[in-house]
Every structure is written in structure tokens, then in C-alpha cells.
Design an enzyme around this catalytic site. Structure first.
Site, PDB file in Angstrom:
ATOM      1  N   VAL A   1      34.585  34.311  35.371  1.00 14.77           N
ATOM      2  CA  VAL A   1      35.368  33.094  35.600  1.00 14.77           C
ATOM      3  C   VAL A   1      36.822  33.434  35.346  1.00 14.77           C
ATOM      4  CG1 VAL A   1      33.625  31.350  35.088  1.00 14.77           C
ATOM      5  CG2 VAL A   1      34.885  32.375  33.214  1.00 14.77           C
ATOM      6  N   GLY A   2      37.752  32.500  35.584  1.00 13.86           N
ATOM      7  CA  GLY A   2      39.160  32.825  35.390  1.00 13.86           C
ATOM      8  C   GLY A   2      39.997  31.646  34.951  1.00 13.86           C
ATOM      9  N   GLY A   3      41.230  31.889  34.467  1.00 13.47           N
ATOM     10  CA  GLY A   3      42.119  30.806  34.054  1.00 13.47           C
ATOM     11  C   GLY A   3      43.215  31.360  33.177  1.00 13.47           C
ATOM     12  N   PHE A   4      42.910  31.608  31.895  1.00 13.81           N
ATOM     13  CA  PHE A   4      43.833  32.244  30.933  1.00 13.81           C
ATOM     14  C   PHE A   4      44.338  33.535  31.538  1.00 13.81           C
ATOM     15  CE2 PHE A   4      44.940  33.565  26.583  1.00 13.81           C
ATOM     16  CZ  PHE A   4      44.798  34.926  26.638  1.00 13.81           C
ATOM     17  N   GLY A   5      43.502  34.221  32.197  1.00 10.66           N
ATOM     18  CA  GLY A   5      43.761  35.426  32.949  1.00 10.66           C
ATOM     19  C   GLY A   5      42.523  35.577  33.784  1.00 10.66           C
TER      20      GLY A   5
ATOM     21  N   VAL B   1      38.070  36.243  33.074  1.00 14.53           N
ATOM     22  CA  VAL B   1      36.988  36.407  32.117  1.00 14.53           C
ATOM     23  C   VAL B   1      35.872  37.191  32.795  1.00 14.53           C
ATOM     24  CG1 VAL B   1      35.320  35.250  30.634  1.00 14.53           C
ATOM     25  CG2 VAL B   1      37.585  34.273  30.939  1.00 14.53           C
TER      26      VAL B   1
ATOM     27  N   LYS C   1      37.684  38.026  27.782  1.00 17.20           N
ATOM     28  CA  LYS C   1      38.802  37.278  28.370  1.00 17.20           C
ATOM     29  C   LYS C   1      40.045  38.152  28.337  1.00 17.20           C
ATOM     30  CE  LYS C   1      40.340  33.441  26.308  1.00 17.20           C
ATOM     31  NZ  LYS C   1      40.473  31.996  25.968  1.00 17.20           N
TER      32      LYS C   1
ATOM     33  N   ASP D   1      43.330  20.881  22.258  1.00 17.36           N
ATOM     34  CA  ASP D   1      42.950  21.017  23.668  1.00 17.36           C
ATOM     35  C   ASP D   1      41.467  20.712  23.854  1.00 17.36           C
ATOM     36  OD1 ASP D   1      43.621  21.383  26.296  1.00 17.36           O
ATOM     37  OD2 ASP D   1      43.441  23.567  26.267  1.00 17.36           O
TER      38      ASP D   1
END
Length: 849
Positions: free
Chosen positions: A516-520, A522, A537, A633
Site C-alpha cells: 500500500v502507499g501514502g507516507f511513502g 508500504v 513503511k 490523527d
């Protein structure tokens, strides 16, 4: 030019009240370029695309072509344009164009994967006349840093040609074994004074100097510029075909907005746009028909700024252009809406008044320009900040904008090139320059949304520079090559492992499969000789924006131990890499079982049990450790589910430590910049800038409504009453129509008394006064009570009759039922007793803990 965009923060709940719809006004005259060259490099045939471009073969424009070859892309592009073929050479090659005098756009198009040309060897420079556009440039590193799935890159420049000059664009390999290449070149004429300063303009029409630059700064015709950002406010990009004739693309600004704000889209107020202050080709009408504001709706928003952070290369001067157009029917006179504008924390407008700038006329677009110096050595990337804040003397306490453009201006040597992003490996190819030059080298799937507010008062840029210099001096490198800011990370011995980058590459098969992805990104990985599955991550390489969150999460999570808090196994902080290693959560996050997913829906009982687990985890953070930990958060995307469907709170990058345990909540409040996620932010927090654990309680209340309704906290396309889930739930509760918000997947599963009590606890979390909200301990008790009553309900319809997820779906090792605290969830109640009035102890006694 940055082209990616991710959905980003807008937390206030307000849209402008608009009048009836009318048709868009269209500019009376569309600019027609004198020249338009669209070149399909490396191809012998022409290509027509749906945007009206006719891409011609490149061979007749090649004036210097030693040993160049054409090659097809390894993977066909899904994008229309010149991405199928490319021109390659290990020697310099040049394109030459006969064009008229005046300013031109030069656009370079790249696609980076080719069978016989290894990505790692594509280091080259690009020169256009006397200007260096790119130097020691690697297209693959830049495409990887942008996380573009098509490996697509686009760069745009502005140069001004003098009489009799031909436009020569050269591509020069940077090392003996590297090569240069190009997929497409476009040259488009622009109006002579669109971005360049008219020689007859007086000093008031020149860009206003900001920062170290104190002298007037006209954009003279001997400057070259690179387009860094062309951002409009809205929900989608404006493509080149919908520009005013110059084939410019207008990206959305979501990725760069770092504070809560409101988008007002497709503003139709019956007012035809009139271009009396700026030419009608300045921007498409659509740009001025949507705006971003603070969502104040008459409330004084004095606790935060509307902020954008734009990553730029240091060591250059930038032209910043801000677009405004007043269409708000509430604003009738100049001064009704005025605001401050800060650039690099320096006040540049103390009475920004769009209606005043447009001579009291609505629907008149205006542009304000600023020249901004970003000091440095051209090897670093810093953020250029734009902040807006309501003027306290204004009738409407708000700030608004329609679009932002930012251009880098060449340095005194004619250079526009900046550094490449950091490569994934520490070593770089041996550099043997083929060109004489003394210029500097040329140098994100988890969703994480940060809302960051800056101070209202301006901070002197010189102080900002001094802080940066000091921080750089504090960066050391140990013998193993691990970069450490301020010496080291504080990680208690024995609680968290340190992994090398080599171990991380082995665990993920060299980061070959994104989970998966977001912060960078995963990745699913395996450590300890493959015996342990983990989630890895990896922060986007070269990013400096997340170092604080990275360190914060390590130092926080390494000391927390609770069954409802995700476990941090270790970290890697080496070779410009920031990586976190967690226990692997087989069933993903809660959000992916509620909406926007193909996963089967969770049953009502499973949802209740998940909420109880989250509440226990938050109660542990608030009361079970030496000092209060405020998560900041809390949202469904940050709740992970293991193979037994046990909920675990994750993502502690924004968490803050409050006061010691045992003192009243009102004395543990923390003054801090506002951070959080769209739709979940505690309004008391972002209005007053004071953080307490009750901000987590508010976010948890929004999450409870998510669980009940199976929808996003904010839906901008919904009618006003339903836009905000929190407001809609309150409205339905007051009307006695709570069933309207219940997820259709839960039909027949919820006992009416359970629905009422669940909604009561959710709405009590959303009370405006934080001291009146319940504690997480009280919430745990109420939710457990609701679950017990749901189990005891005679008419409870078993979830197997619905499309709910079986408990064995996420793991082959378990088929057991999910329970909370042993077999408590399987208990039966012979009778139902209403929740006593004093169950919310902290509501009755706000100072009690």
C-alpha cells in the site's frame, strides 16, 4: 514541473452560498501562438492526439546527430503524447528551430523505460541557447521520486529569443558511459508580456521583492525561467487543450495545501468575467470560477493560517504569481473581505482586498506578483511557503485565492538546473564531464493527510536561514554511513531493532512489490530468514518533510505496549532512507472495510468490537502511560486489523505528549501548530490552537459515525446539509431520523436501542466544548454495554444473512470468532437497563480523571 496530486487537507465545513447557475463566461479572444512545434522524437511518423496537437517526426530538426538512434519504450504508455519512441545518443545531439523574436515555452517530455538503455546510465544536460535547463539530470530518479506509474516526466521553460536567433536545444551526456535522450519537444509562442515585465510599466507594476531581495525586480527579457508550479483550486486538472491557447496544464493544489480549508467549486454567480486588469489569456475562465478559502462563514479564524508549502531548489530567485477573482455575493464593498499574505513568513500584503484591487468590480481577475529569493547552494530542496490570514479589521474574517504560479529564474551563469532526488543506492556513477562547466550538479498505499498551520506573525528570513545552517551543522554521519539529525534517535535499548538498508532490501526483494502507499510506500516483507512477516513503511527518498514525524513515531511507539496499539518492530535510518518496520496486519485498515472498497462489509457486531478496541487503545494513550499521549490523527484509515480482526491504533507520526498523569485535563493542554486530517479535526483545536486529549475524542466520534454510516466524513459533492457527516448526524438525531445515516449494508442488524445509544456516545464526542466530551474510559464502558445489549437482543438478525466478511478471510490460521476481552462479547443479558446518567463521569466533572 510537478504534476502529481494527492487528495489533501480541507477540514472546515463551509461552502460559499452561491446564486443560481448560469453558463460559464468564455474569454472573447483566445491567444493564437505565432509558432507551435510539437516534435515526436525518435519517430519517423507523425502523431495526432485528441488535444489537437500534431506531433511531427523529428529528423528534419536534427542539426547535430552523431550516432543517435531511435528506440521504442519498453512498456507502451497509457498517456497520449510522444511517449512511444525516443531519441538516444552517447554523444551530443541538437535540435534547431527557426522561430520569430519573442518569448517561447519550451516543453520537454520523457518516458523512462527502454530495453537496451539502462535507466541508471541516463545522466545528461540540456541547453537551450545560453541557458542550462538541466544538468547531470537523471529522468528515472525524478520519475521515481514523483511516484508516477507511467514513468512520465514533463518540464516547461520560458525563454526570450532576440532578433535573428535560431533556437538550438542540445542534449549532452554527462559521463563517458552515460547517454542522453528525449521523447518529445514542444515550442509554443506566448504573449510578449504574459510573464515578462513590460518596459513601459512603472515600478508599481513590477514583482514585489521578498526576502533578501530588497531592490525592484522586473522580469527582463534576458531571463529564462522554469515553470515549477501552475496550480488551480479545484477537483481536477485543467488539461492543455482547455488552456487559453498556449497548451498550459493547470494542476490542482491539493498536494501542497497543509492546513484545513474549503474548496468552493464551479462558482456560478451570474457574473460574466471581465478581463480589465489582466489579459483574457492570463488563465482559463475555469481558474477563476473556483476558490480556496478558510471556511470561516463569519467566524473569526485567528488561530491558523491558510498555508501552502512548495518544494523548490535553493540558490535561486522565484517569480510567484497569485490569481484572485471576487465572486462572493456576500462581499459588496472594498474592505468587506481583506487578509494578510505572507511569503516565506514575511508580510507582503497587510490589506489584500480583491474587490479593491479590481476597482470595486466583481468578476475582474487580478494577479499579484512577488520576486522571492531562496538562498542556498543549489544542492538542497527547501519549502517556499505561502500563508494567508484574515485581517482582524475586515468585516468577513476569511482569506481566499484562485490559483498559484511559481517560476524559477536562472542564476547569473544562465543555469536553471537543480539537484536530482537522492538515488536508492548510495553509490553514483563515476562522473567524467564531457562539457566544460563550473555550474552545480543537477539534482508519495496508505493515505496520510497532514494539516499544518503556521504562525500569524512573520518570521525574518535571515533567522530562518540561520536555523537551516545550524541544523545542517548538526547532521553527522557515523562509521556505518547512517545519517543522524542531532546525533541520534532516542530509542530505548531492547524495545526497538535497528535494521540496515541491506536487510530492508533483502526483506522486500529490493522493494519490488508495493503493498500500500501514502507516507511513502508500504511493502510486505519477511525478516529473520523469512520466518516473520512484517509491514515495511518507506519514506519517499530525499524528503525532509517527514523527518520529524519519522523520529516521533519511533520514539513514541517503541515505548508503547498494548494489544490495541500497533507494534513497532524496528527502523532503518541509513543512506538517506527512513524506514519503519511494523507487525504485519493481515486484514488491512478499517476504512477499507467500510467504503470505497471491493472488500465484503463488516457486520454491525464486528464494527462494534472494532470501535471498542480502538477506544481501549486510545484510553491507554490518555491514561495508561506516564504522560498523556495525544494521537492527533484518529481516523478509520489509521486503524489496522490483524488476522483475528483485533483493532490496533497506528500511525503516531503526529502524536504529541501532553502533561503528566493525574492532573486535570485543562492543565495538560498543549499549545501547538494544528495538524490532523480532513473531516476529523477538533474545531476547538484548530480555532484556538490548544490541544488536549479531548481532540482525540472528537476525532473518535467522527470515526464512530463513519462506522455507522459507511461513508466519508466529508463529501464535497453532496448537498450542503449532508456534506459533513458530523453535521448530518446531528441534524438527523435532532429530527429523530437517525436511520437515514445508517449504512445500507447494516439493514436489519442494529437493535433500535443500540442505534440510539451508539449515536448518543458518538455525538457526545462531538460537543463543541471539549470539557463536556466524555473520556475514552467512559466511552469504552458505554460501547461494551451497547455490544452486550446487541448480543442479548432477541430479534438480532445474524450477520451471516448479509454480505459480511467471514472471519477466516484474512488468515488461514484462524477461523475463530472475534471477541472482545475473552468471551464477554458472547455473554447474554436477561434484561436491558438504560445507561445511567452518571456514566459520562468527565461530563459531570470535567476536572476529574
Amino acid at each position: 514541473m510537478d504534476t502529481t496530486g494527492t487528495h489533501i487537507a480541507s477540514g472546515a465545513i463551509f461552502f460559499l452560498l452561491l446564486l443560481c447557475l448560469s453558463s460559464l463566461s468564455i474569454a472573447d479572444v483566445i491567444y493564437s501562438p505565432v509558432e507551435l512545434f510539437s516534435i515526436n522524437c525518435g519517430s519517423n511518423s507523425s502523431l495526432s492526439t485528441r488535444d489537437g496537437r500534431n506531433w511531427t517526426a523529428d529528423i528534419k530538426f536534427l542539426s547535430e546527430n552523431k550516432d543517435s538512434v531511435a528506440a521504442p519504450a519498453l512498456t507502451p504508455s497509457t498517456l497520449e503524447g510522444p511517449y512511444t519512441d525516443a531519441r538516444f545518443s552517447h554523444s551530443q545531439f541538437t535540435y534547431s528551430f527557426s522561430v520569430s523574436t519573442g518569448p517561447k515555452f519550451i516543453r520537454l517530455f520523457y518516458s523512462t523505460s527502454y530495453q537496451n538503455f539502462h535507466r541508471s546510465k541516463a545522466y545528461f544536460s540540456v541547453k537551450a541557447g545560453p541557458y542550462t535547463l538541466l544538468q547531470y539530470f537523471n529522468a528515472s530518479l525524478n520519475a521515481d521520486a514523483d511516484d508516477d506509474p507511467d514513468n512520465f516526466l514533463f518540464r516547461e521553460y520560458c525563454i526570450n529569443l532576440r532578433d535573428g536567433e535560431r533556437l538550438n536545444i542540445s542534449f549532452i551526456p554527462s559521463t563517458e558511459d552515460s547517454y542522453a535522450f528525449i521523447n518529445g519537444i514542444e515550442i509554443v509562442s506566448m504573449p510578449p508580456f504574459l510573464y515578462y515585465t513590460h518596459p513601459d510599466d512603472d515600478i508599481t507594476g513590477w514583482p514585489q521583492p521578498v526576502g533578501l531581495n530588497t531592490n525592484p525586480f522586473p522580469i527582463e527579457n534576458n531571463y529564462a525561467m522554469e515553470t515549477k508550479y501552475r496550480l488551480r483550486v479545484g477537483d481536477q486538472q485543467i488539461p492543455a487543450s482547455q488552456d487559453t491557447g498556449m497548451l498550459r496544464s493547470w494542476d490542482v493544489d491539493n498536494k501542497y495545501v497543509t492546513t484545513q480549508s474549503v474548496l468552493s467549486l464551479d462558482i456560478e454567480s451570474g457574473i460574466k468575467l471581465r478581463f480589465t486588469k489582466t489579459p483574457n489569456y492570463t488563465a482559463p475562465d475555469t481558474v477563476y470560477r473556483s476558490l480556496r478559502n478558510m471556511g470561516s462563514n463569519g467566524t473569526v479564524n485567528m488561530g491558523f493560517n491558510l498555508t501552502w508549502q512548495l518544494p523548490v531548489d535553493s540558490g535561486f530567485t522565484y517569480l510567484l504569481r497569485l490569481h484572485f477573482c471576487q465572486l462572493d455575493p456576500r462581499i459588496e464593498n472594498p474592505g468587506d473581505l481583506s487578509f494578510f499574505i505572507f511569503v516565506q513568513d514575511q508580510l507582503v500584503e497587510d490589506w489584500a482586498d480583491v474587490l479593491g484591487w479590481s476597482d470595486k468590480q466583481k468578476g475582474v481577475p487580478v494577479v499579484r506578483q512577488y520576486a522571492v529569493v531562496i538562498p542556498g547552494n543549489q544542492q538542497e530542496r527547501l519549502n517556499l511557503s505561502l500563508k494567508m490570514h484574515p485581517n482582524p479589521q475586515s468585516l468577513a474574517k476569511d482569506a481566499q485565492i484562485n490559483a498559484i504560479e511559481l517560476f524559477k529564474i536562472n542564476d547569473p551563469t544562465g543555469n536553471l538546473a537543480g539537484p536530482n532526488p537522492d538515488p536508492p543506492l548510495p553509490q553514483s556513477p563515476k562522473r567524467v564531464p564531457l562539457e566544460s562547466s563550473n555550474k552545480k550538479s543537477h539534482g508519495t498505499t496508505m493515505r496520510t493527510l497532514a494539516a499544518i498551520a503556521g504562525s500569524v506573525s512573520g518570521v525574518l528570513l535571515l533567522s530562518f536561514i540561520a536555523i537551516l545552517i545550524k541544523r545542517r551543522k548538526n547532521v553527522t554521519v557515523n562509521e556505518k554511513g547512517t545519517s543522524r539529525d542531532n546525533g541520534s534517535l532516542f530509542v530505548p535499548t531492547g524495545l526497538c531493532r535497528h535494521f540496515s538498508i541491506k536487510e530492508m532490501r533483502t526483506a522486500t526483494n529490493n522493494f519490488d512489490e508495493v503493498f500500500v502507499g501514502g507516507f511513502g510506500n508500504v511493502y510486505k516483507g519477511h525478516i529473520d530468514n523469512g520466518s516473520t512477516t512484517v509491514a515495511i513503511k518507506r519514506l519517499k527518498q530525499g524528503s525532509r518533510q517527514g523527518i520529524r514525524e519519522f523520529k516521533n513515531e519511533i520514539e513514541m511507539l517503541s515505548q508503547l505496549r498494548h494489544p490495541n496499539i500497533v507494534s513497532l518492530i524496528g527502523y532503518c535510518y541509513e543512506s538517506n532512507e527512513m524506514i519503519l518496520v511494523y507487525e504485519f496486519m493481515d486484514c488491512g485498515n478499517l476504512r477499507d472495510h467500510l467504503y470505497d472498497t471491493d472488500n465484503p462489509s463488516l457486520s454491525w457486531k464486528h464494527r462494534l468490537q472494532t470501535c471498542i478496541g480502538v477506544a481501549r487503545g486510545l484510553d491507554y494513550l490518555h491514561t495508561g502511560v506516564k504522560q498523556v499521549i495525544i494521537h492527533r490523527d484518529v481516523k478509520s484509515a489509521n486503524i489496522l486489523l490483524d488476522e483475528k480482526w483485533e483493532a490496533k491504533v497506528s500511525d503516531f507520526g503526529l502524536a504529541r505528549i501532553g502533561g503528566p498523569m493525574g492532573i486535570s485535563m485543562m492543565t495538560t493542554r498543549v499549545n501547538t501548530e494544528v495538524k490532523g486530517s480532513i473531516g476529523y479535526l477538533d474545531p476547538e483545536y484548530y480555532k484556538r490552537n490548544i490541544l488536549t486529549e479531548k481532540s482525540d475524542v472528537y476525532s473518535f466520534g467522527v470515526m464512530l459515525l463513519e462506522v455507522l454510516s459507511g461513508r466519508h466524513p466529508l463529501l464535497h459533492w453532496e448537498e450542503k446539509q449532508r456534506m459533513s457527516l458530523a453535521n448530518w448526524a446531528k441534524h438527523c438525531y435532532e429530527k429523530g431520523t437517525l436511520s437515514e445515516i445508517v449504512d445500507s449494508e447494516l439493514k436489519g442488524q442494529i437493535k433500535p436501542q443500540c442505534l440510539n445509544k451508539f449515536s448518543e456516545v458518538a455525538l457526545s464526542c462531538l460537543l463543541e466544548d471539549g470539557t463536556q466530551r466524555p473520556s475514552m474510559k467512559d466511552i469504552v464502558g458505554v460501547l461494551e454495554f451497547v455490544l452486550q445489549f446487541q448480543d442479548s437482543a432477541v430479534n438480532y438478525e445474524d450477520s451471516s444473512s448479509h454480505s459480511t466478511v467471514p472471519l477466516s478471510d484474512c488468515s488461514e490460521n484462524t477461523g475463530s470468532s472475534m471477541t472482545s476481552d475473552g468471551d464477554r462479547s458472547n455473554g447474554r443479558m436477561e434484561s436491558f437497563v438504560l445507561i445511567p446518567d452518571d456514566v459520562f463521569s468527565e461530563t459531570k466533572n470535567p476536572k476529574g480523571r
